[in-house]
Design a protein around this motif. Structure first.
Motif, PDB file in Angstrom:
ATOM      1  N   ALA A   1       0.829  -1.209   0.000  1.00 17.30           N
ATOM      2  CA  ALA A   1       0.000   0.000   0.000  1.00 17.30           C
ATOM      3  C   ALA A   1       0.863   1.258   0.000  1.00 17.30           C
ATOM      4  CB  ALA A   1      -0.927  -0.014   1.215  1.00 17.30           C
ATOM      5  N   ARG A   2       2.008   1.195   0.656  1.00 19.46           N
ATOM      6  CA  ARG A   2       2.877   2.373   0.701  1.00 19.46           C
ATOM      7  C   ARG A   2       3.536   2.668  -0.641  1.00 19.46           C
ATOM      8  NH1 ARG A   2       5.207   0.378   6.378  1.00 19.46           N
ATOM      9  NH2 ARG A   2       3.934   1.633   7.796  1.00 19.46           N
ATOM     10  N   THR A   3       3.528   1.693  -1.559  1.00 22.54           N
ATOM     11  CA  THR A   3       4.126   1.932  -2.879  1.00 22.54           C
ATOM     12  C   THR A   3       3.174   2.636  -3.831  1.00 22.54           C
ATOM     13  OG1 THR A   3       3.422  -0.198  -3.849  1.00 22.54           O
ATOM     14  CG2 THR A   3       5.519  -0.171  -2.624  1.00 22.54           C
ATOM     15  N   TYR A   4       1.912   2.798  -3.447  1.00 28.09           N
ATOM     16  CA  TYR A   4       0.959   3.527  -4.283  1.00 28.09           C
ATOM     17  C   TYR A   4       1.231   5.020  -4.115  1.00 28.09           C
ATOM     18  CZ  TYR A   4      -1.909  -0.788  -4.452  1.00 28.09           C
ATOM     19  OH  TYR A   4      -2.372  -2.068  -4.633  1.00 28.09           O
ATOM     20  N   ARG A   5       1.684   5.669  -5.176  1.00 23.65           N
ATOM     21  CA  ARG A   5       2.055   7.079  -5.091  1.00 23.65           C
ATOM     22  C   ARG A   5       1.378   7.867  -6.204  1.00 23.65           C
ATOM     23  NH1 ARG A   5       6.531   8.106  -1.630  1.00 23.65           N
ATOM     24  NH2 ARG A   5       6.616   6.376  -0.181  1.00 23.65           N
ATOM     25  N   TRP A   6       1.034   9.097  -5.881  1.00 24.81           N
ATOM     26  CA  TRP A   6       0.446  10.030  -6.836  1.00 24.81           C
ATOM     27  C   TRP A   6       1.437  10.347  -7.937  1.00 24.81           C
ATOM     28  CZ3 TRP A   6      -1.813  15.413  -5.055  1.00 24.81           C
ATOM     29  CH2 TRP A   6      -3.148  15.504  -5.452  1.00 24.81           C
ATOM     30  N   ASN A   7       0.972  10.389  -9.162  1.00 25.03           N
ATOM     31  CA  ASN A   7       1.764  10.884 -10.280  1.00 25.03           C
ATOM     32  C   ASN A   7       1.617  12.403 -10.308  1.00 25.03           C
ATOM     33  OD1 ASN A   7       2.795  11.643 -12.787  1.00 25.03           O
ATOM     34  ND2 ASN A   7       2.095   9.771 -13.799  1.00 25.03           N
ATOM     35  N   LEU A   8       2.616  13.108  -9.795  1.00 20.00           N
ATOM     36  CA  LEU A   8       2.494  14.552  -9.576  1.00 20.00           C
ATOM     37  C   LEU A   8       2.427  15.346 -10.872  1.00 20.00           C
ATOM     38  CD1 LEU A   8       4.988  15.056  -6.595  1.00 20.00           C
ATOM     39  CD2 LEU A   8       2.511  14.767  -6.503  1.00 20.00           C
TER      40      LEU A   8
END
Length: 538
Positions: free
Chosen positions: A319-326
Motif C-alpha cells: 500500500a505504501r508503494t501507491y504514489r500520486w503521479n504529480l
C-alpha cells in the motif's frame, strides 16, 4: 446608422455566444433501470438475486468527465430500495448520494429519478444498494468515467477495456442474512468468490496488445488478492488518481476499493488463469477466470499462480508503494501535484476508533463508542426543514472516549473549507476498510499499534494518492487528510457491510451558515419525502 450597425454587431455576437454556450453544455445521458428479483444459478445453487434491467451484475455505466446522468430507477422489489454511487463526489449535491441519511428509500412499485454529474472526475467506480442487506443479493455494477478527449492521459490508449467486479458471495438469501444480524449474530464465512457474478468467465485479447483491467472489490466482507498467470500488471489508476506506474505480480484490493491496471499480452499464445482469492482468512476461497489469447489453441494449464506468502505487513508495504503521479493530470488540465496538500496545516484532528460491543445483549459495532441507528427521516431533510429530534450533533466525539458503547443517530459537525486530519484507529484483530462519501482524500500514513502525534513524522506529505476508500490493518492505524470543500451531509462508513449495518458509520455535516448555490444546490423538485418530512414543501 452607426449605432444601428453596432447594435446589430453586438446582437450577432451575443446570439453567437448564446448558441455556443448552449452547444458547449455538458451532455445529458438518460437511463431507465428496473430493479427486480430473479433467479440465477450461482456456486452451483439456484438462488434469488437482485437484477437491474434483468442483468446480474447490473448494467455498466460508461460516461465521460462532466456528463450529466439522469437515471430513473423503478423499484419492483418487495422492500424499499436505494442505490449509492460509490466514489462519485456529488459536488454540491448530497441530495443524490443514495444513502438513508440523505434520501428516502424508493417504496415498492414506485420510482425516483437521480440527477447528478460526473463533475471533474475520471476513473473506475461502482454502484450498489445501500439499503438493508440488498447488496448481498446483487444490484451492484460498474461506473467507469472516461477522460475528455482534450485531456491527455499518462499512458497510451489501451487496445481494450475490461471491467472485473470481484467479491465474496453467500448462498444464503439476503433476508435470512439480515435476520441473522438483527438477532445479534455475526455473518458466517462466505461461500465463495465471484468475478462478474460468475465462477467462470473469459477475457479475450490479441497477442502483443495492451488491455486495461478495472478491478473492484464489490464483496461484503473480505479483502482479495488479484493476479494473472504469467503476466505483470502496471498500476495506472486508483479511484480517480493517476499513480506512479509500478509493476506488480499481484494486488490486494480491499472491500469497496477499485484499481485499474494495464496488462500487455506478451507471453506465448495460450490461455492463462486470472485469479482472485481471499486474504487474511484461514480458509482461502478462490475464483478463476481465463485470459484467452485470440491466437491460442492451448487451454489453461498448470497450478494456479500462488497468492502472497505474507500477510498484513506485506500488504501494508504494498500500500505504501501507491504514489500520486504529480506531473499527470486527472480530470482537469492542471497536474495533480499542483495542489500541495502536505503544506496545509489541518484545522482539526479527528481520531476514529472502531469497536465491537454488546448493546442490549446483541452484537453492535461502534465508532468512538457510538453505534449508529438510522432515522425514519433522512438527516439531510431534517437539516433542510429544521426538524428537531432526528439526529444528534453531540453524541459522537472527535476522540475515542473509552466508555461503554451506546446507540445514536450520530452526526459530526464540521465547517465548509476546513482541512482535517482523520486517524482511523483499529484496535481489533480484524481487517477494516473505511469510505467517505462526497470526497476523495489523501492516504498519508499507515502504521502498527497506537497512533500518536509523533507518527506524523512518518506521513507522506508529498505524493500520497487520493482515493475514497482506505484499509486499516488489525491493531494498526491509517491517517487521511481531507479538504472539506463539498457542502452537504456525508456518510462515513465501514465498507464491511455487516459492520455498517450494525452501526459502524456516522455522518459528517459539512456546513456554512451562508446559503448559496455556489456552495450547494437546492433541494430537488422531485425529492421523496418520508418520516417527519412528509407534508413539507421543498
Amino acid at each position: 446608422m452607426g449605432k444601428a450597425v453596432m447594435l446589430l454587431l453586438v446582437s450577432g455576437v451575443l446570439a453567437f455566444l448564446g448558441v455556443s454556450l448552449v452547444n458547449a453544455e455538458d451532455p445529458y445521458l438518460y437511463y431507465t433501470w428496473t430493479v427486480s428479483y430473479g433467479t440465477r444459478s450461482i456456486l452451483g445453487v439456484s438462488q434469488q438475486v437482485i437484477l437491474i434491467n434483468d442483468q446480474f451484475p447490473g448494467p455498466k455505466l460508461e460516461v465521460v468527465t462532466n456528463n450529466n446522468i439522469i437515471l430513473k430507477l423503478i423499484n419492483k422489489l418487495d422492500q424499499p430500495f436505494l442505490l449509492t454511487w460509490n466514489g462519485i463526489k456529488q459536488r454540491k449535491n448530497s441530495w443524490q448520494d443514495g444513502v438513508l441519511g440523505t434520501n428516502c428509500p424508493i417504496p415498492p412499485n414506485s420510482n425516483y429519478t437521480y440527477k447528478f454529474q460526473a463533475k471533474d472526475q475520471i476513473g473506475s467506480y461502482t454502484y450498489f444498494p445501500s439499503t438493508l442487506m440488498h447488496r448481498a443479493a446483487g444490484g451492484f455494477g460498474a461506473l467507469n468515467i472516461y477522460h475528455r478527449s482534450v485531456i491527455p492521459i499518462p499512458y497510451a490508449n489501451p487496445n481494450g477495456d475490461f471491467t472485473l467486479l470481484v467479491g465474496d458471495w453467500y448462498k444464503t438469501n439476503h433476508k435470512t442474512l439480515q435476520q441473522s444480524l438483527d438477532s445479534g449474530k455475526s455473518l458466517p464465512f462466505p461461500d465463495g468468490v465471484l468475478i462478474n457474478g460468475q465462477t467462470q468467465t473469459t477475457f479475450s485479447g490479441d497477442q502483443g496488445k495492451t488491455y486495461m483491467f478495472r478491478i473492484s472489490n464489490v464483496g461484503l466482507s473480505t479483502s482479495l488478492n488479484f493476479r494473472i498467470q504469467g503476466h505483470s500488471m502496471k498500476l495506472v489508476e486508483v479511484e480517480g488518481s493517476h499513480v506512479i506506474q509500478n509493476l506488480y505480480d499481484s494486488l490486494d484490493v480491499h472491500v469497496g476499493q477499485s484499481v485499474a491496471v494495464l496488462v500487455t499480452l506478451n507471453q506465448p499464445p495460450k490461455d492463462y488463469y486470472i485469479v482472485a482469492s481471499t486474504r487474511f482468512t484461514k480458509t482461502v476461497l478462490t475464483a478463476t477466470a481465463v485470459l484467452h489469447y485470440t491466437n491460442s489453441h492451448t487451454p489453461v494449464s498448470g497450478p494456479l499462480p500462488a497468492g502472497p506468502a505474507y500477510q498484513f505487513h506485506w500488504s501494508m508495504q504494498q500500500a505504501r508503494t501507491y504514489r500520486w503521479n504529480l506531473t499527470s493530470n486527472a480530470a482537469r488540465p492542471n497536474p495533480q501535484g499542483s495542489y500541495h496538500y502536505g503544506k496545509i496545516t489541518p484545522t482539526k484532528t479527528i481520531v476514529l476508533a472502531n469497536s465491537a460491543s454488546l448493546i442490549n445483549g446483541k452484537l453492535r459495532y461502534a465508532v468512538n463508542g457510538v453505534s449508529y441507528v438510522n432515522s425514519d427521516t433522512p438527516l439531510k431533510l431534517a437539516d433542510y426543514f429544521n426538524i428537531p429530534g432526528v439526529f444528534s450533533m453531540n453524541s459522537i466525539q472527535d476522540l475515542p472516549s473509552g466508555g461503554a458503547a451506546s446507540v445514536a443517530t450520530s452526526v459530526m459537525p464540521t465547517s465548509l473549507h476546513d482541512f482535517i486530519e482523520v486517524v482511523f484507529q483499529n484496535n481489533e484483530n480484524a481487517m477494516q476498510a473505511w469510505h467517505l462519501d462526497g470526497y476523495d482524500f489523501w492516504v498519508v500514513g499507515f502504521g502498527s499499534g497506537q497512533w500518536t502525534p509523533k507518527k506524523r513524522k512518518t506521513y507522506n506529505l508529498v505524493d500520497a494518492l487520493t482515493r475514497h476508500t482506505t484499509q486499516v490493518y488489525p491493531n494498526s492505524w491509517t491517517t487521511i487528510l481531507v479538504s472539506l470543500d463539498n457542502q452537504g451531509m456525508w456518510n462515513v462508513r465501514s465498507t464491511l457491510w455487516e459492520r455498517q449495518y450494525l452501526g459502524q458509520q456516522f455522518y459528517l455535516r459539512v456546513w456554512t451558515p451562508v446559503r448559496s448555490l455556489a456552495n450547494e444546490y437546492d433541494i430537488p423538485s422531485n425529492v421523496l419525502l418520508c418520516g417527519k418530512a412528509v407534508g413539507r414543501h421543498p
